[in-house]
Design an enzyme around this catalytic site. Structure first.
Site, mmCIF file in Angstrom:
data_model
loop_
_atom_site.group_PDB
_atom_site.id
_atom_site.type_symbol
_atom_site.label_atom_id
_atom_site.label_comp_id
_atom_site.label_asym_id
_atom_site.label_seq_id
_atom_site.Cartn_x
_atom_site.Cartn_y
_atom_site.Cartn_z
ATOM 1 N N GLU A 34 0.840 -1.201 0.000
ATOM 2 C CA GLU A 34 0.000 0.000 0.000
ATOM 3 C C GLU A 34 0.873 1.249 0.000
ATOM 4 O OE1 GLU A 34 -1.868 0.809 3.775
ATOM 5 O OE2 GLU A 34 -3.700 1.533 2.817
ATOM 6 N N HIS A 36 2.394 4.609 1.012
ATOM 7 C CA HIS A 36 2.523 5.260 2.317
ATOM 8 C C HIS A 36 3.129 6.649 2.171
ATOM 9 C CE1 HIS A 36 1.415 1.477 4.184
ATOM 10 N NE2 HIS A 36 1.393 2.080 5.361
ATOM 11 N N ASP A 45 3.677 -1.957 6.315
ATOM 12 C CA ASP A 45 2.669 -2.780 6.998
ATOM 13 C C ASP A 45 3.104 -4.240 7.089
ATOM 14 O OD1 ASP A 45 1.339 -0.409 6.986
ATOM 15 O OD2 ASP A 45 -0.365 -1.072 5.794
ATOM 16 N N HIS A 120 -1.931 -3.715 9.192
ATOM 17 C CA HIS A 120 -2.726 -2.933 8.226
ATOM 18 C C HIS A 120 -4.164 -2.915 8.717
ATOM 19 C CE1 HIS A 120 -4.081 -1.542 4.266
ATOM 20 N NE2 HIS A 120 -4.850 -2.607 4.137
ATOM 21 N N GLU A 122 -7.103 -2.121 7.751
ATOM 22 C CA GLU A 122 -8.248 -2.611 6.974
ATOM 23 C C GLU A 122 -8.394 -4.132 6.996
ATOM 24 O OE1 GLU A 122 -6.276 -0.157 6.207
ATOM 25 O OE2 GLU A 122 -7.281 1.401 5.047
ATOM 26 N N HIS A 177 -1.711 7.075 8.920
ATOM 27 C CA HIS A 177 -1.250 6.391 7.707
ATOM 28 C C HIS A 177 -0.074 7.148 7.085
ATOM 29 C CE1 HIS A 177 -1.289 4.004 4.135
ATOM 30 N NE2 HIS A 177 -1.344 5.095 3.410
ATOM 31 N N GLU A 182 4.434 5.157 11.839
ATOM 32 C CA GLU A 182 5.014 4.235 10.857
ATOM 33 C C GLU A 182 6.362 4.746 10.351
ATOM 34 O OE1 GLU A 182 1.519 1.878 8.607
ATOM 35 O OE2 GLU A 182 1.552 4.018 8.177
#
Ligand SMILES: [Zn+2]
Length: 256
Positions: A34, A36, A45, A120, A122, A177, A182
């Site tokens: 994904e 970032h 992630d 992650h 989701e 995010h 992160e």
């Protein structure tokens, strides 16, 4: 005899000797591919929960199986959205059945203690569903002692640490995010995958209290990040890593 905690580094003979008794705790990191933001590689992630899993596994004499490297579709209000280039996602049932299949295979090897470490957001309910299906089907096979701890590593970052990292600027985990959490962890673990000079320094977007489908791409900041990573540092990453490893090691020891 390999000393590695990573199952992929072992021979089957070494692996079998470790897991056949059912006592060894096996960690399964689950992440995503994904975007970032413009400043960071696309798989924190995966890399972050893998690193935490390895450190906790060293403490509890556990093992780490290769991560599930793709996750459920990025949502606009937590991951920027699935329209972004690079973000490569699975349908929910694909992820659910992938989890189910891996857990059943591990059970066939004799593993009875699993820690699934999510990286992650989701993914969350699809992991629950995969665990539920695996446990149900294993029960049909007469296996009733298969246990899973399912966790997302950021839930082990407690208020004191949040205060130390963000002062009074904590945006909430939804907005984290590609943000300070992160990015700091990646600066500590994989600094070559972060380009701090490319951080998009903008305030969090204002989302309405509902989702809209098909999504409105204009809701997502052009950078793809939902909060600024400007205040990220390797030092903060070290603190975050430490609280996650300590907290998860303690929780896992208590659970099993
Ligand atoms: Zn992420």
């Amino acid at each position: 005899m390999s000393q590695s905690v990573f199952v992929a580094d072992l021979t089957w003979v070494e692996y079998n000797a470790r897991v056949s008794s059912g006592k060894t705790i096996v960690f399964l990191p689950v992440g995503a591919l994904e975007q970032h933001g413009p400043h960071m590689a696309m798989n924190p992630d995966v890399l972050i929960p893998t690193a935490i899993s390895a450190r906790v596994a060293e403490r509890v004499d556990g093992l780490v199986v290769p991560a599930i490297s793709y996750g459920y579709k990025s949502q606009q209000k937590s991951g920027g959205g699935n329209h972004m280039p690079g973000t490569t996602s699975l349908d929910g049932h694909t992820l659910t059945l992938t989890v189910r299949d891996i857990l059943k295979e591990l059970a066939r090897h004799g593993v009875r203690r699993i820690v699934m470490m999510n990286g992650h957001f989701e993914n969350s309910m699809f992991l629950v569903e995969g665990v539920d299906l695996a446990i149900r089907e294993l029960r049909w096979d007469g296996i009733t002692d298969f246990n899973v701890v399912l966790l997302s590593y950021w839930n082990f970052v407690l208020n004191d640490t949040i205060k130390a990292i963000y002062s009074d600027d904590f945006p909430g985990w939804d907005f984290e995010h590609g943000g300070v959490l992160e990015t700091s962890l990646m600066l500590e673990l994989h600094p070559q995958l972060v380009q701090m000079e490319k951080v998009a320094d903008h305030p969090p977007p204002q989302f309405p209290p509902y989702d809209f489908f098909p999504i409105k791409p204009e809701w997502t900041p052009p950078s793809g990040t939902l909060s600024s990573a400007k205040a990220a540092s390797a030092e903060k990453g070290r603190l975050l890593l430490q609280v996650c490893v300590d907290g998860i090691a303690e929780a896992v020891s208590r659970a099993f």
